[in-house]
Design an enzyme around this catalytic site. Structure first.
Site, PDB file in Angstrom:
ATOM      1  CE1 TYR A 278       9.360  49.410 -86.358  1.00  4.67           C
ATOM      2  CE2 TYR A 278       9.061  48.125 -86.097  1.00  4.67           C
ATOM      3  CZ  TYR A 278       9.295  48.732 -85.744  1.00  4.67           C
ATOM      4  OH  TYR A 278      10.339  48.506 -84.821  1.00  4.67           O
ATOM      5  CG  HIS A 287       4.469  55.138 -85.157  1.00  9.39           C
ATOM      6  ND1 HIS A 287       4.603  53.995 -86.096  1.00  9.39           N
ATOM      7  CD2 HIS A 287       4.732  54.883 -84.211  1.00  9.39           C
ATOM      8  CE1 HIS A 287       4.403  52.700 -85.164  1.00  9.39           C
ATOM      9  NE2 HIS A 287       4.837  53.617 -84.332  1.00  9.39           N
ATOM     10  CB  SER A 309       6.780  54.929 -81.794  1.00  8.01           C
ATOM     11  OG  SER A 309       7.991  54.543 -80.339  1.00  8.01           O
ATOM     12  CG  ASP A 310       7.381  48.737 -83.424  1.00  6.90           C
ATOM     13  OD1 ASP A 310       8.356  47.966 -82.586  1.00  6.90           O
ATOM     14  OD2 ASP A 310       6.663  48.057 -83.797  1.00  6.90           O
ATOM     15  CE1 TYR A 311      11.352  49.550 -78.255  1.00  3.64           C
ATOM     16  CE2 TYR A 311      13.399  47.905 -78.372  1.00  3.64           C
ATOM     17  CZ  TYR A 311      12.178  48.521 -77.282  1.00  3.64           C
ATOM     18  OH  TYR A 311      12.468  48.142 -76.358  1.00  3.64           O
TER      19      TYR A 311
END
Length: 780
Positions: A278, A287, A309-311
């Site tokens: 993040y 990202h 991707s992270d959430y």
């Protein structure tokens, strides 16, 4: 040579004959996963490609299931005619499904995608598997910070081999683990998810975890899953300890500390997937960081998997409603473009910013060649997993194996090896059964389920009170009092955190004192719970701290117990380091337990009564106060000059841990006193158990480059071995120091070994007084 040519000729003939008979090449299991993926990609429409970059999690209730939580084929036909890349956490449907139910659901959903979509591309299921599959009925192991305390990579590999099997039998294909972030700030609520503060230890544990998840990487057994390395990078040193805050890290520190475990795992264990972090580094969110995800990860490290991707992190590149935005994109479409150009293959957990990818390609905002590059790798892993030939699982096998009695043995062993003895004045522990008639088990963690974050609901769980009571038998009375509360609410995922009133706590402390006075010994279970140090993911769900002190009136409880005059033995449960100075000053025996999983009570009881000799070591430094942060052991020479009115040393050092027995480590001996750059050298020490009880010792090797072109840490862990010794037994431990263990990024940012003297240190903790030295000369 002729045999090889013949084999290729036969495969080619089979492939051609299948193609001519109407069977496409991608359905030919004789071809490689790469060949099949490329063929399949060539047959896909743009919309079908984009569908593979989509995932649904909570939205599966809207798009795939009926109101009862069962698969709804009509919804699937309406919403996913072009297929779907992943479904997130099927096990959490309707508040949690057991093993059999999950397997039935994953089969039903899979049947639609395999049999009713045009190309029959199976869907991938991902699940959280941080310290066990986070699902109903799964076996629960110690949190990673606890597993790191074992200093036993072989144990970690065995654990995640079992976790992989439990997950795979339910239908899971991808585990969103392990976390190899280096935790440099104990205020950060996600410390429990990491393997601690040292890059070498994190790397070794990460390699072991990925090998456990993936085995040899062939996935032929049907009992392994794709591992997901998390979170690249710098996530473990956020500004002010706030989760997802900027990581203000130089490139040299980023490479030597935070990239290091990722590089080790990528190159030695070949994880199939990786998750971007993040946070931002130098103004660029991970990202959207081409340098990090393309140049470093895929280029320098040689990563050959796919990035998830992270959430909701793609959305956060723009603006995430109710939380924050990085504002490097004006909207979701711009965020998608940045993410794809950086090399992220799929957006988790819902269809959001990647929703309009086909339109962005058609308007030439994103090149279709980029979509092809990212999709083909995910297809390849679907072939590697054997899903085109074996897309379903057996619900009966899942029911029989997952969370079984047999699996408890490994969970119990892991819990035992995690427990770390910090203090044992006058050998108060272990307790002699024939000398104790009444034990008072007291404290807010004495009769509470303590699993920490990303946990499932294990079939078995034993509290501290229950474990001691069961172990004590009929001849010893075991009583319980809560003493005080940490919080009046519970649940790691629950937003609300409420605390007791002073009056409530002091009433309970008074009750505990009355009980304690009737006992021979007090076992005190204190620390944290899953609510007071955890992942902070929204303004309503906080978890980072501004203090490392014990929460609430726990210090008052400690004072009250000590005032009774009874012997006190403390077991501390927590997800991050605590500055429990009052405890250390007043209580003679202290065990650091972290969160040790479903066998908590049984393991504590074994250690308390001496049926197991604790041998864990701290994987992270315990500061004396929050004002001592950062406190990690591998600091630069100018970093710990001292404080006015306070001691600069830690409360407990990295690598520290006692035993019921004693060990003597000899001075290290080098195979050569001088070597050339590029050569290896062997270091040997004799380790003897000088006590009367069998026990484990963790022998640790540290190195310091004495003079270098840039400043170097005062010491760096470079190897370790956990060994068991019987009373009086002696073993020789040998370490081979490979050339790269002398290397660093020099003044010109080149990875190099400089000639000179190196201080080689071996001992049983990072403390100076626990290390013995030998000097090595490295010549050109």
């Amino acid at each position: 040579m002729r045999l090889t040519l013949f084999v290729f000729l036969v495969i080619g003939i089979i492939a051609c004959s299948k193609e001519q008979s109407g069977e496409p090449a991608y359905k030919n299991p004789e071809l490689s996963a790469e060949e099949r993926a490329k063929d399949l990609l060539s047959r896909m429409t743009l919309q079908e490609k984009v569908a593979q970059m989509h995932c649904v999690w909570n939205d599966k209730a809207k798009f795939l299931l009926d109101t009862a939580g069962h698969f709804d084929v009509e919804k699937a036909r309406k919403n996913f005619k072009n297929g779907l890349g992943q479904v997130g956490r099927p096990s959490d449907t309707k508040g949690g499904l057991d093993a059999y139910q999950t397997a039935v659901l994953t089969n039903a959903i899979q049947k639609y995608f395999v049999e009713e979509t045009r190309l029959g591309i199976p869907v991938f299921y991902h699940e959280e598997c941080l310290h066990g599959h986070a699902a109903k009925g799964a076996t629960s192991f110690p949190q990673p910070i606890g597993l790191a305390a074992t200093f036993n990579p072989a144990l970690v590999e065995n654990i995640f081999t079992l976790v992989a099997k439990e997950a795979r039998l339910r239908g899971t294909h991808q585990a969103l683990s392990p976390v190899v972030d280096v935790a440099r700030d104990p205020r950060w609520g996600r410390v429990e998810e990491t393997y601690g503060e040292d890059p070498y230890l994190a790397g070794e544990m990460g390699v072991a975890a990925v090998k456990g998840f993936q085995g040899d990487g062939s996935f032929k057994s049907g009992e392994r899953v794709v591992a997901t390395l998390k979170h690249m990078a710098g996530h473990g040193w956020p500004e002010a300890g706030n989760n997802i805050a900027p990581a203000n890290i130089s490139e040299r520190v980023l490479r030597e500390v935070f990239f290091y475990p990722f590089k080790q795992v990528v190159q030695r264990a070949q994880p199939g997937s990786l998750m971007a972090s993040y946070n931002e580094v130098d103004g660029v969110p991970s990202h959207a960081n081409k340098w990090m995800l393309r140049d470093i990860l895929r280029g320098e490290m040689g990563f050959n998997g796919y990035v998830v991707s992270d959430y909701y992190a793609v959305r956060e590149l723009a603006d995430r409603e109710g939380l924050f935005g990085n504002s490097v994109a004006a909207n979701g479409d711009e965020a998608a473009k940045l993410t794809i150009e950086a090399g992220v293959n799929i957006e988790l957990p819902e269809i959001d910013c990647f929703r309009n990818l086909d339109s962005l390609v058609q308007h030439k905002i994103i090149a279709e060649s980029l979509i092809d590059e990212l999709v083909v790798k995910m297809l390849e892993y679907k072939f590697r997993m054997g899903l085109f030939e074996n897309p379903y699982v057996d619900p009966d096998k899942a029911k029989a194996f997952i969370g079984s009695e047999e699996n408890r043995k490994l969970a119990h062993e892991a819990a035992l090896q995690t427990i770390t003895l910090l203090k044992n004045d006058n050998k108060v522990a272990p307790l002699a059964r024939d000398k104790v008639k009444h034990i008072a088990v007291i404290g807010p963690n004495a009769n509470r389920i303590l699993l920490g974050g990303y946990s499932g609901e294990p079939t078995f769980y034993t509290t501290v009170f229950d474990g001691i009571k069961q172990k004590a038998g009929d001849k010893i009375k075991v009583s319980y009092s809560e003493g005080c509360k940490i919080t009046t609410t519970s649940g790691w995922s629950q937003d609300k955190v409420a605390v007791p009133t002073v009056e409530e706590d002091r009433r309970q402390i008074k009750e505990a004192v009355a009980l304690a006075r009737t006992a021979d010994v007090i076992v005190l279970a204190i620390g944290q719970n899953e609510q007071v140090s955890r992942e902070a993911w929204s303004k309503e769900h906080m978890g980072d701290r501004t203090t490392l002190d014990l929460v609430g009136r726990q210090d008052e409880l400690i004072d009250a117990m000590v005032a009774t005059g009874k012997p006190v033995i403390a077991f501390v449960f927590n997800g991050s380091p605590l500055s429990f100075n009052n405890l250390v000053k007043k209580v003679p025996a202290i065990f650091e337990c972290w969160y040790i999983g479903q066998e908590t009570g049984n393991a504590v009881a074994d250690v308390l009564f001496g049926d197991y000799n604790p041998g864990g070591k701290l994987p992270i430094t315990f500061p004396r106060s929050v004002g001592h942060v950062p406190a990690y052991y591998n600091y630069k020479p100018a970093a710990r000059r001292g404080y006015l009115f306070d001691d600069v040393s830690p409360l407990y050092a990295f690598g520290y841990g006692l035993s019921y027995t004693t060990f003597e480590v000899s001075a290290p001996v080098l195979s050569n006193a001088a070597i050339k750059i590029g050569d290896s050298v062997q270091v040997s020490v004799a380790v003897q158990n000088t006590g009367t009880i069998a026990g484990d010792e963790v022998v640790q090797l540290y190195i310091r480059d004495k003079v270098s072109s840039v400043t170097r840490p005062v010491k760096e862990l470079k190897d370790f071995k956990r060994i068991m010794l019987l009373p009086g037994q002696q073993k020789t431990v040998k370490f081979t120091i490979a050339p790269e263990k002398f290397s660093f990024y020099d003044i010109n940012m080149a990875w190099t070994t400089e000639p000179g003297e190196f201080d080689i240190m071996v001992g049983n903790s990072s403390r100076d007084q626990d290390l013995k030295h030998v000097l090595l000369t490295v010549n050109r």
